[in-house]
Scaffold this motif. Structure first.
Motif, short mmCIF file in Angstrom:
data_model
loop_
_atom_site.label_atom_id
_atom_site.label_comp_id
_atom_site.label_asym_id
_atom_site.label_seq_id
_atom_site.Cartn_x
_atom_site.Cartn_y
_atom_site.Cartn_z
N VAL A 103 0.87 -1.17 0.00
CA VAL A 103 0.00 0.00 0.00
C VAL A 103 0.91 1.22 0.00
CG1 VAL A 103 -1.76 1.25 1.27
CG2 VAL A 103 -1.77 -1.25 1.27
N LYS A 104 0.73 2.06 -0.98
CA LYS A 104 1.58 3.25 -1.07
C LYS A 104 0.99 4.34 -0.20
CE LYS A 104 3.29 2.13 -5.55
NZ LYS A 104 4.63 2.27 -5.92
N LEU A 105 1.82 4.87 0.71
CA LEU A 105 1.40 5.92 1.63
C LEU A 105 2.30 7.13 1.45
CD1 LEU A 105 0.90 3.88 4.91
CD2 LEU A 105 -0.85 4.68 3.37
N ASP A 106 1.70 8.29 1.55
CA ASP A 106 2.48 9.52 1.58
C ASP A 106 2.67 9.90 3.05
OD1 ASP A 106 2.63 9.72 -1.16
OD2 ASP A 106 0.71 10.76 -1.30
N LEU A 107 3.84 9.58 3.58
CA LEU A 107 4.12 9.84 4.98
C LEU A 107 4.65 11.26 5.14
CD1 LEU A 107 5.82 6.47 5.92
CD2 LEU A 107 3.49 7.20 6.41
N PRO A 108 4.38 11.87 6.28
CA PRO A 108 4.90 13.22 6.48
C PRO A 108 6.42 13.22 6.58
CG PRO A 108 3.86 12.40 8.48
CD PRO A 108 3.59 11.40 7.40
N VAL A 109 7.00 14.31 6.13
CA VAL A 109 8.45 14.46 6.15
C VAL A 109 8.85 15.14 7.44
CG1 VAL A 109 10.41 15.48 4.95
CG2 VAL A 109 8.48 14.58 3.65
#
Length: 142
Positions: free
Chosen positions: A43-49
């Motif tokens: 599952v592709k997630l956009d995690l916070p930087v």
């Protein structure tokens, strides 16, 4: 006397021998199964930087005060927080050595439902040192 399945004795057998064919097919099947790449489910997630400019939580190493106000606010050492942030702060305090005290002070007009939810959060965080403060103001009320 032996039984024969259709061919007369002494005549060449006209049926095909399928055993080598089955063996070859099984070997090919095993090779095919081994060479198939393993399917991965991702599952592709956009995690916070992480920006690196985090301020440490306002946790006093000696005592922390949680005030529940009459207008449904939960205050941690004077700043307003929500119940999720309260749980995070309580988890941090329980890992400190020595464990700081937690002083819980609900105002007189605070909703009991909110006080109950705050108490449930403190119970789930397994707070060891907790006390109610400010109860002396209500000593002559009854």
């Amino acid at each position: 006397m032996a039984m024969s399945a259709g061919a007369a004795e002494g005549e060449p057998m006209m049926d095909i021998n399928t055993t080598p064919l089955i063996d070859v097919m099984l070997v090919l099947l095993i090779m095919f199964i081994i060479t198939i790449p393993i399917q991965t489910h991702a599952v592709k997630l956009d995690l916070p930087v992480d920006t690196g400019d985090h301020t440490p939580p306002p946790i006093d190493p000696v005592k922390n005060k949680v005030v529940i106000t009459a207008n449904n606010q939960v205050m941690w050492n004077g700043s307003e927080i929500d119940l999720v942030r309260l749980r995070q702060y309580l988890d941090i305090t329980q890992t400190m050595n020595p464990i700081p005290e937690l002083h819980l002070q609900p105002e007189a007009q605070a909703r009991y439902d909110l006080v109950d939810r705050v108490l449930a959060v403190t119970k789930r965080a397994q707070v060891e040192k907790m006390g109610f403060v400010g109860n002396e103001a209500y000593a002559n009320a009854f």
